[in-house]
Design a protein around this motif. Structure first.
Motif, PDB file in Angstrom:
ATOM      1  N   LEU A 136       0.845  -1.195   0.000  1.00 47.79           N
ATOM      2  CA  LEU A 136       0.000   0.000   0.000  1.00 47.79           C
ATOM      3  C   LEU A 136       0.880   1.244   0.000  1.00 47.79           C
ATOM      4  O   LEU A 136       1.735   1.414   0.868  1.00 47.79           O
ATOM      5  CB  LEU A 136      -0.922   0.004   1.225  1.00 47.79           C
ATOM      6  N   LEU A 137       0.697   2.108  -0.996  1.00 50.47           N
ATOM      7  CA  LEU A 137       1.453   3.356  -1.080  1.00 50.47           C
ATOM      8  C   LEU A 137       0.677   4.502  -0.442  1.00 50.47           C
ATOM      9  O   LEU A 137       1.259   5.463   0.051  1.00 50.47           O
ATOM     10  CB  LEU A 137       1.752   3.701  -2.542  1.00 50.47           C
ATOM     11  N   GLY A 138      -0.626   4.424  -0.467  1.00 55.92           N
ATOM     12  CA  GLY A 138      -1.477   5.464   0.099  1.00 55.92           C
ATOM     13  C   GLY A 138      -2.866   5.330  -0.471  1.00 55.92           C
ATOM     14  O   GLY A 138      -3.121   4.501  -1.339  1.00 55.92           O
ATOM     15  N   ASP A 139      -3.755   6.157   0.044  1.00 54.68           N
ATOM     16  CA  ASP A 139      -5.100   6.135  -0.517  1.00 54.68           C
ATOM     17  C   ASP A 139      -5.470   7.532  -0.979  1.00 54.68           C
ATOM     18  O   ASP A 139      -4.914   8.516  -0.521  1.00 54.68           O
ATOM     19  CB  ASP A 139      -6.124   5.583   0.476  1.00 54.68           C
ATOM     20  N   ILE A 140      -6.362   7.560  -1.932  1.00 56.65           N
ATOM     21  CA  ILE A 140      -6.892   8.824  -2.433  1.00 56.65           C
ATOM     22  C   ILE A 140      -8.283   8.969  -1.829  1.00 56.65           C
ATOM     23  O   ILE A 140      -9.179   8.184  -2.129  1.00 56.65           O
ATOM     24  CB  ILE A 140      -6.955   8.841  -3.973  1.00 56.65           C
ATOM     25  N   ASP A 141      -8.429   9.979  -0.951  1.00 57.84           N
ATOM     26  CA  ASP A 141      -9.719  10.185  -0.298  1.00 57.84           C
ATOM     27  C   ASP A 141     -10.764  10.595  -1.326  1.00 57.84           C
ATOM     28  O   ASP A 141     -11.789   9.934  -1.483  1.00 57.84           O
ATOM     29  CB  ASP A 141      -9.609  11.247   0.797  1.00 57.84           C
ATOM     30  N   VAL A 142     -10.497  11.715  -2.029  1.00 58.28           N
ATOM     31  CA  VAL A 142     -11.393  12.213  -3.068  1.00 58.28           C
ATOM     32  C   VAL A 142     -10.530  12.812  -4.173  1.00 58.28           C
ATOM     33  O   VAL A 142      -9.597  13.558  -3.885  1.00 58.28           O
ATOM     34  CB  VAL A 142     -12.355  13.305  -2.532  1.00 58.28           C
ATOM     35  N   ALA A 143     -10.831  12.476  -5.418  1.00 59.69           N
ATOM     36  CA  ALA A 143     -10.103  13.069  -6.542  1.00 59.69           C
ATOM     37  C   ALA A 143     -11.077  13.452  -7.642  1.00 59.69           C
ATOM     38  O   ALA A 143     -12.105  12.805  -7.840  1.00 59.69           O
ATOM     39  CB  ALA A 143      -9.059  12.103  -7.090  1.00 59.69           C
ATOM     40  N   THR A 144     -10.705  14.541  -8.343  1.00 59.61           N
ATOM     41  CA  THR A 144     -11.408  14.939  -9.563  1.00 59.61           C
ATOM     42  C   THR A 144     -10.366  14.895 -10.673  1.00 59.61           C
ATOM     43  O   THR A 144      -9.218  14.518 -10.435  1.00 59.61           O
ATOM     44  CB  THR A 144     -11.999  16.365  -9.431  1.00 59.61           C
ATOM     45  N   GLU A 145     -10.737  15.322 -11.861  1.00 55.72           N
ATOM     46  CA  GLU A 145      -9.780  15.322 -12.968  1.00 55.72           C
ATOM     47  C   GLU A 145      -8.559  16.191 -12.666  1.00 55.72           C
ATOM     48  O   GLU A 145      -7.471  15.922 -13.161  1.00 55.72           O
ATOM     49  CB  GLU A 145     -10.426  15.830 -14.263  1.00 55.72           C
ATOM     50  N   ASN A 146      -8.740  17.237 -11.846  1.00 56.76           N
ATOM     51  CA  ASN A 146      -7.666  18.202 -11.618  1.00 56.76           C
ATOM     52  C   ASN A 146      -7.214  18.344 -10.175  1.00 56.76           C
ATOM     53  O   ASN A 146      -6.295  19.113  -9.908  1.00 56.76           O
ATOM     54  CB  ASN A 146      -8.112  19.586 -12.124  1.00 56.76           C
ATOM     55  N   SER A 147      -7.854  17.660  -9.236  1.00 57.43           N
ATOM     56  CA  SER A 147      -7.537  17.848  -7.817  1.00 57.43           C
ATOM     57  C   SER A 147      -7.479  16.527  -7.071  1.00 57.43           C
ATOM     58  O   SER A 147      -8.256  15.612  -7.344  1.00 57.43           O
ATOM     59  CB  SER A 147      -8.617  18.712  -7.142  1.00 57.43           C
ATOM     60  N   LEU A 148      -6.563  16.476  -6.107  1.00 54.60           N
ATOM     61  CA  LEU A 148      -6.505  15.380  -5.144  1.00 54.60           C
ATOM     62  C   LEU A 148      -6.805  16.004  -3.789  1.00 54.60           C
ATOM     63  O   LEU A 148      -6.132  16.955  -3.379  1.00 54.60           O
ATOM     64  CB  LEU A 148      -5.117  14.742  -5.120  1.00 54.60           C
ATOM     65  N   ILE A 149      -7.792  15.480  -3.097  1.00 55.21           N
ATOM     66  CA  ILE A 149      -8.219  16.078  -1.839  1.00 55.21           C
ATOM     67  C   ILE A 149      -7.992  15.089  -0.703  1.00 55.21           C
ATOM     68  O   ILE A 149      -8.607  14.022  -0.659  1.00 55.21           O
ATOM     69  CB  ILE A 149      -9.700  16.498  -1.899  1.00 55.21           C
ATOM     70  N   GLU A 150      -7.099  15.455   0.193  1.00 55.40           N
ATOM     71  CA  GLU A 150      -6.882  14.709   1.428  1.00 55.40           C
ATOM     72  C   GLU A 150      -7.894  15.263   2.415  1.00 55.40           C
ATOM     73  O   GLU A 150      -7.930  16.471   2.678  1.00 55.40           O
ATOM     74  CB  GLU A 150      -5.452  14.918   1.936  1.00 55.40           C
ATOM     75  N   VAL A 151      -8.731  14.410   2.963  1.00 57.31           N
ATOM     76  CA  VAL A 151      -9.822  14.845   3.831  1.00 57.31           C
ATOM     77  C   VAL A 151      -9.526  14.430   5.264  1.00 57.31           C
ATOM     78  O   VAL A 151      -9.227  13.265   5.528  1.00 57.31           O
ATOM     79  CB  VAL A 151     -11.172  14.236   3.376  1.00 57.31           C
ATOM     80  N   LYS A 152      -9.642  15.402   6.166  1.00 55.61           N
ATOM     81  CA  LYS A 152      -9.472  15.144   7.599  1.00 55.61           C
ATOM     82  C   LYS A 152     -10.661  15.743   8.332  1.00 55.61           C
ATOM     83  O   LYS A 152     -11.105  16.840   8.025  1.00 55.61           O
ATOM     84  CB  LYS A 152      -8.173  15.772   8.124  1.00 55.61           C
ATOM     85  N   ALA A 153     -11.139  15.035   9.345  1.00 60.81           N
ATOM     86  CA  ALA A 153     -12.256  15.545  10.137  1.00 60.81           C
ATOM     87  C   ALA A 153     -11.818  16.727  10.990  1.00 60.81           C
ATOM     88  O   ALA A 153     -12.566  17.680  11.174  1.00 60.81           O
ATOM     89  CB  ALA A 153     -12.834  14.433  11.018  1.00 60.81           C
ATOM     90  N   SER A 154     -10.577  16.680  11.501  1.00 64.66           N
ATOM     91  CA  SER A 154     -10.083  17.758  12.360  1.00 64.66           C
ATOM     92  C   SER A 154      -8.589  17.945  12.134  1.00 64.66           C
ATOM     93  O   SER A 154      -7.908  17.064  11.594  1.00 64.66           O
ATOM     94  CB  SER A 154     -10.345  17.429  13.830  1.00 64.66           C
ATOM     95  N   ILE A 155      -8.071  19.066  12.594  1.00 59.96           N
ATOM     96  CA  ILE A 155      -6.644  19.350  12.419  1.00 59.96           C
ATOM     97  C   ILE A 155      -5.784  18.364  13.206  1.00 59.96           C
ATOM     98  O   ILE A 155      -4.663  18.072  12.820  1.00 59.96           O
ATOM     99  CB  ILE A 155      -6.305  20.820  12.758  1.00 59.96           C
ATOM    100  N   SER A 156      -6.333  17.810  14.286  1.00 56.07           N
ATOM    101  CA  SER A 156      -5.541  16.868  15.089  1.00 56.07           C
ATOM    102  C   SER A 156      -5.216  15.587  14.328  1.00 56.07           C
ATOM    103  O   SER A 156      -4.284  14.875  14.675  1.00 56.07           O
ATOM    104  CB  SER A 156      -6.266  16.541  16.396  1.00 56.07           C
ATOM    105  N   SER A 157      -5.965  15.296  13.276  1.00 53.13           N
ATOM    106  CA  SER A 157      -5.695  14.073  12.500  1.00 53.13           C
ATOM    107  C   SER A 157      -4.791  14.325  11.289  1.00 53.13           C
ATOM    108  O   SER A 157      -4.495  13.402  10.538  1.00 53.13           O
ATOM    109  CB  SER A 157      -7.007  13.414  12.074  1.00 53.13           C
TER     110      SER A 157
END
Length: 157
Positions: A70-91
């Protein structure tokens, strides 16, 4: 089904192909997840799907090397953006973001050199100097930080 790419460090990365239907099903299934991280990812993807012209190309996609690591996961991606999603800054973990921005790493999974966005769901306490310093370092890395879901409208294309 998957597509293999060779990243800039020479690592073969294996990206599972997700259909628009499987993405939509996964988003709706995870909206009410008891796991705050999972439900936040689904809420971001659902917002993008319903409030922008962008098409979601990946959701919760596990990216592996050709030998199965496993190299990593893609939380959300569009054609032009990769979005790392966190519920809070502590994570937030800075080193997780290198997979999107540092092409010298074998874990680099940003095929197409997409815009890297860090979305943090909960309000950030900017009176905390550690939070301010963390966000400054992340921005200096070239990652756009978003703390309001409506801000995504103008950024995600």
């Amino acid at each position: 089904m998957f597509v293999d790419y060779v990243n800039e460090s020479g690592t073969v990365i294996r990206v599972p192909k997700q259909t628009s239907q499987s993405i939509a099903d996964s988003i709706s299934k995870n909206l009410d997840s008891a796991d705050i991280g999972v439900s936040t990812e689904a809420k971001v993807a659902d917002f993008i799907k319903n409030n922008t012209d962008a098409t979601i190309t990946d959701f919760g996609n596990k990216i592996k090397s050709s030998n199965g690591n496993l190299l990593g996961d893609i939380d959300v991606a569009t054609e032009n953006s990769l979005i790392e999603v966190k519920a809070s800054i502590s994570s937030v973990k800075e080193k997780q973001l290198y997979k999107y921005i540092d092409s010298t790493k074998n874990t680099y999974i940003n095929t197409g050199n997409k815009q890297a966005i860090l979305y943090i769901g909960e309000p950030i306490d900017m009176a905390n100097p550690n939070n301010v310093k963390l966000l400054e370092r992340i921005k200096d890395m070239g990652v756009t930080v978003v703390n309001d879901i409506n801000e995504l409208k103008g950024m995600v294309k």
